[in-house]
Enzyme design. Structure first.
Site, PDB file in Angstrom:
ATOM      1  N   ALA A   1     -13.974   4.611 -21.407  1.00 18.25           N
ATOM      2  CA  ALA A   1     -13.178   5.411 -20.469  1.00 18.25           C
ATOM      3  C   ALA A   1     -13.566   5.084 -19.034  1.00 18.25           C
ATOM      4  CB  ALA A   1     -13.363   6.896 -20.765  1.00 18.25           C
TER       5      ALA A   1
ATOM      6  N   ARG B   1     -18.780 -14.101 -16.597  1.00 16.60           N
ATOM      7  CA  ARG B   1     -18.438 -13.246 -17.739  1.00 16.60           C
ATOM      8  C   ARG B   1     -19.456 -13.435 -18.860  1.00 16.60           C
ATOM      9  NH1 ARG B   1     -13.308 -15.074 -15.907  1.00 16.60           N
ATOM     10  NH2 ARG B   1     -12.053 -13.383 -15.072  1.00 16.60           N
TER      11      ARG B   1
ATOM     12  N   ASN C   1     -22.704  -6.663 -24.242  1.00 14.51           N
ATOM     13  CA  ASN C   1     -21.374  -6.302 -24.728  1.00 14.51           C
ATOM     14  C   ASN C   1     -21.171  -6.646 -26.201  1.00 14.51           C
ATOM     15  OD1 ASN C   1     -20.846  -5.232 -22.277  1.00 14.51           O
ATOM     16  ND2 ASN C   1     -19.279  -6.698 -21.655  1.00 14.51           N
TER      17      ASN C   1
ATOM     18  N   SER D   1     -12.913  -6.312 -23.495  1.00 10.52           N
ATOM     19  CA  SER D   1     -14.286  -6.492 -23.005  1.00 10.52           C
ATOM     20  C   SER D   1     -14.632  -7.971 -22.897  1.00 10.52           C
ATOM     21  CB  SER D   1     -15.274  -5.814 -23.959  1.00 10.52           C
ATOM     22  OG  SER D   1     -14.924  -4.462 -24.171  1.00 10.52           O
TER      23      SER D   1
ATOM     24  N   HIS E   1     -10.929 -17.370 -21.265  1.00 11.50           N
ATOM     25  CA  HIS E   1     -10.834 -16.490 -20.098  1.00 11.50           C
ATOM     26  C   HIS E   1     -12.064 -16.751 -19.232  1.00 11.50           C
ATOM     27  CE1 HIS E   1      -9.549 -13.202 -17.709  1.00 11.50           C
ATOM     28  NE2 HIS E   1     -10.462 -12.344 -18.104  1.00 11.50           N
TER      29      HIS E   1
HETATM   30  N1  APR Z   1     -18.896   2.991 -26.866  1.00 17.09           N
HETATM   31  C1  APR Z   1     -17.924   3.469 -26.047  1.00 17.09           C
HETATM   32  N2  APR Z   1     -17.932   3.263 -24.722  1.00 17.09           N
HETATM   33  C2  APR Z   1     -18.959   2.582 -24.189  1.00 17.09           C
HETATM   34  C3  APR Z   1     -20.010   2.072 -24.984  1.00 17.09           C
HETATM   35  C4  APR Z   1     -19.951   2.303 -26.381  1.00 17.09           C
HETATM   36  N3  APR Z   1     -20.883   1.842 -27.220  1.00 17.09           N
HETATM   37  N4  APR Z   1     -20.872   1.439 -24.157  1.00 17.09           N
HETATM   38  C5  APR Z   1     -20.404   1.559 -22.909  1.00 17.09           C
HETATM   39  N5  APR Z   1     -19.255   2.257 -22.918  1.00 17.09           N
HETATM   40  C6  APR Z   1     -18.407   2.647 -21.798  1.00 17.09           C
HETATM   41  C7  APR Z   1     -19.180   3.044 -20.556  1.00 17.09           C
HETATM   42  O1  APR Z   1     -19.742   4.342 -20.683  1.00 17.09           O
HETATM   43  C8  APR Z   1     -18.118   2.953 -19.476  1.00 17.09           C
HETATM   44  O2  APR Z   1     -17.462   4.199 -19.276  1.00 17.09           O
HETATM   45  O3  APR Z   1     -17.601   1.575 -21.351  1.00 17.09           O
HETATM   46  C9  APR Z   1     -17.110   1.939 -20.044  1.00 17.09           C
HETATM   47  C10 APR Z   1     -16.974   0.685 -19.195  1.00 17.09           C
HETATM   48  O4  APR Z   1     -16.379   1.053 -18.009  1.00 17.09           O
HETATM   49  P1  APR Z   1     -16.685   0.335 -16.584  1.00 17.09           P
HETATM   50  O5  APR Z   1     -18.154   0.216 -16.408  1.00 17.09           O
HETATM   51  O6  APR Z   1     -15.871   1.041 -15.573  1.00 17.09           O
HETATM   52  O7  APR Z   1     -16.157  -1.150 -16.807  1.00 17.09           O
HETATM   53  P2  APR Z   1     -14.629  -1.668 -16.700  1.00 17.09           P
HETATM   54  O8  APR Z   1     -14.365  -2.134 -15.336  1.00 17.09           O
HETATM   55  O9  APR Z   1     -13.735  -0.672 -17.309  1.00 17.09           O
HETATM   56  O10 APR Z   1     -14.707  -2.970 -17.628  1.00 17.09           O
HETATM   57  C11 APR Z   1     -14.887  -2.843 -19.032  1.00 17.09           C
HETATM   58  O11 APR Z   1     -13.544  -4.750 -19.528  1.00 17.09           O
HETATM   59  O12 APR Z   1     -12.530  -6.285 -18.124  1.00 17.09           O
HETATM   60  C12 APR Z   1     -13.614  -6.029 -18.950  1.00 17.09           C
HETATM   61  O13 APR Z   1     -15.395  -7.354 -17.972  1.00 17.09           O
HETATM   62  C13 APR Z   1     -14.912  -6.042 -18.177  1.00 17.09           C
HETATM   63  O14 APR Z   1     -16.382  -6.021 -20.074  1.00 17.09           O
HETATM   64  C14 APR Z   1     -15.813  -5.228 -19.063  1.00 17.09           C
HETATM   65  C15 APR Z   1     -14.833  -4.211 -19.680  1.00 17.09           C
END
Ligand code: APR
Length: 306
Positions: free
Chosen positions: A9, A88, A95, A119, A175
């Site tokens: 989220a 990345r 990840n 991701s 990518h």
């Molecule tokens: N389960 C659910 N959510 C998780 C988990 C997990 N095990 N681990 C981390 N998260 C959540 C985090 O709490 C955070 O809210 O994933 C979210 C990632 O959000 P952001 O840090 O805002 O990252 P964002 O910019 O959304 O990018 C997410 O998408 O484009 C790709 O490279 C980017 O790998 C990254 C992903």
């Protein structure tokens, strides 16, 4: 569709959930995150925009997977994002662990779902999701080509001062910096772009596209792009929900297509109700074929580490 779930989220995930809800692609949109309160708060906030925006998709946030059971599609955005100076691939180990755990949970509660991976590093995370979920290749698709192509189309529209809608293009490959924008298939309402633009300007745009993600990271400093990435994932979801049979560049598990085997790579894919319904093999110039091969090598290297 009854339910679409977005995992993660954060910036990409929350924006994707909002787009899914505003387009009413599902009756219920579930937002999952490990951060306590964050998906609940964002879900509630989003549904409170429904009376104003006029959509009836219910958005709910949760820390567990039970509420998402039976979802037709999972958009997976969980993980960490890039900071300036990071590639990345620097996100790989962290990840991979997250995506593995997320995918196992998806398979447990929604064994028939389709996973749209967002991701990064995208191609490898798609592989981790396919392995951990045990899903067939038709139901694990990576979102990268749609985004890379959108960036390329946006830059071309800016340069030519024409509507973004009139630019057709394909960006293939992984990518990353080795992605392959297909200049030979780039047209403006059917007119080959090479008739409208000098080669050196086109080369500069191709180069800017390759570094399109890094350009945003450099501006934002604390994270990476999310408006265009979320739009890309939701376009794929829409093609599936509406069984549109759209031809979009997506990361797909290759089994002999383009002479390659056992890796996720960006190729033109047909998207419909069953997910990845086919891979289209287009003719490539020698130069494009060599670039695609190089791109595949850049995906295989980190893939060996997960
Ligand atoms: N389960 C659910 N959510 C998780 C988990 C997990 N095990 N681990 C981390 N998260 C959540 C985090 O709490 C955070 O809210 O994933 C979210 C990632 O959000 P952001 O840090 O805002 O990252 P964002 O910019 O959304 O990018 C997410 O998408 O484009 C790709 O490279 C980017 O790998 C990254 C992903």
């Amino acid at each position: 569709m009854d339910k679409i779930t977005v995992v993660g989220a954060g910036n990409v995930g929350a924006t994707a959930a909002q787009r899914v809800a505003e387009k009413e692609l599902a009756r219920q949109v579930v937002l999952i995150d490990i951060a306590e309160g964050v998906p609940q708060g964002k879900g509630l906030d989003q549904f409170q925009s429904a009376p104003i925006e006029g959509f009836d998709s219910r958005v709910i946030g949760t820390n567990g997977y039970e509420e998402s059971a039976g979802s037709g599609i999972y958009i997976v955005t969980a993980g960490i994002a890039r900071k300036p100076g990071m590639s990345r691939d620097d996100l790989l180990t962290t990840n991979a662990g997250i995506v593995r755990q997320v995918s196992e949970n998806i398979a447990r509660v929604s064994p028939d779902a389709i996973i749209i991976m967002v991701s990064n590093p995208l191609d490898v995370m798609s592989y981790v999701a396919m392995k951990a979920s045990g899903f067939p290749r038709e139901r694990v698709i990576g979102m990268a080509g749609v985004l890379d192509t959108a960036r390329y189309r946006a830059f071309l529209a800016m340069e030519l001062d024409v509507s973004v809608e009139d630019i057709q293009a394909m960006v293939l490959g992984g990518h990353g910096d080795t992605m392959v924008p297909l200049v030979s298939y780039t047209t403006v309402s059917g007119i080959p772009v090479t008739q409208l633009m000098a080669r050196d300007r086109l080369d500069a745009i191709v180069d800017r596209t390759r570094n399109g993600g890094a350009e945003i990271v450099k501006f934002l400093k604390t994270g990476s792009a999310y408006y265009a990435p979320s739009a890309g994932a939701v376009q794929m979801a829409e093609a599936i929900v509406k069984d549109k049979k759209r031809i979009l560049p997506c990361a797909a598990w290759l089994q002999g297509e383009y002479g390659m085997n056992d890796l996720f790579l960006g190729v033109p894919v047909k998207l419909g109700r069953n997910g990845m319904e086919g891979i289209i093999e287009v003719e490539l110039t020698d130069e494009e074929r060599a670039a695609l091969q190089k791109s595949a090598e850049a995906v295989l290297e980190p893939m060996a580490l997960v």
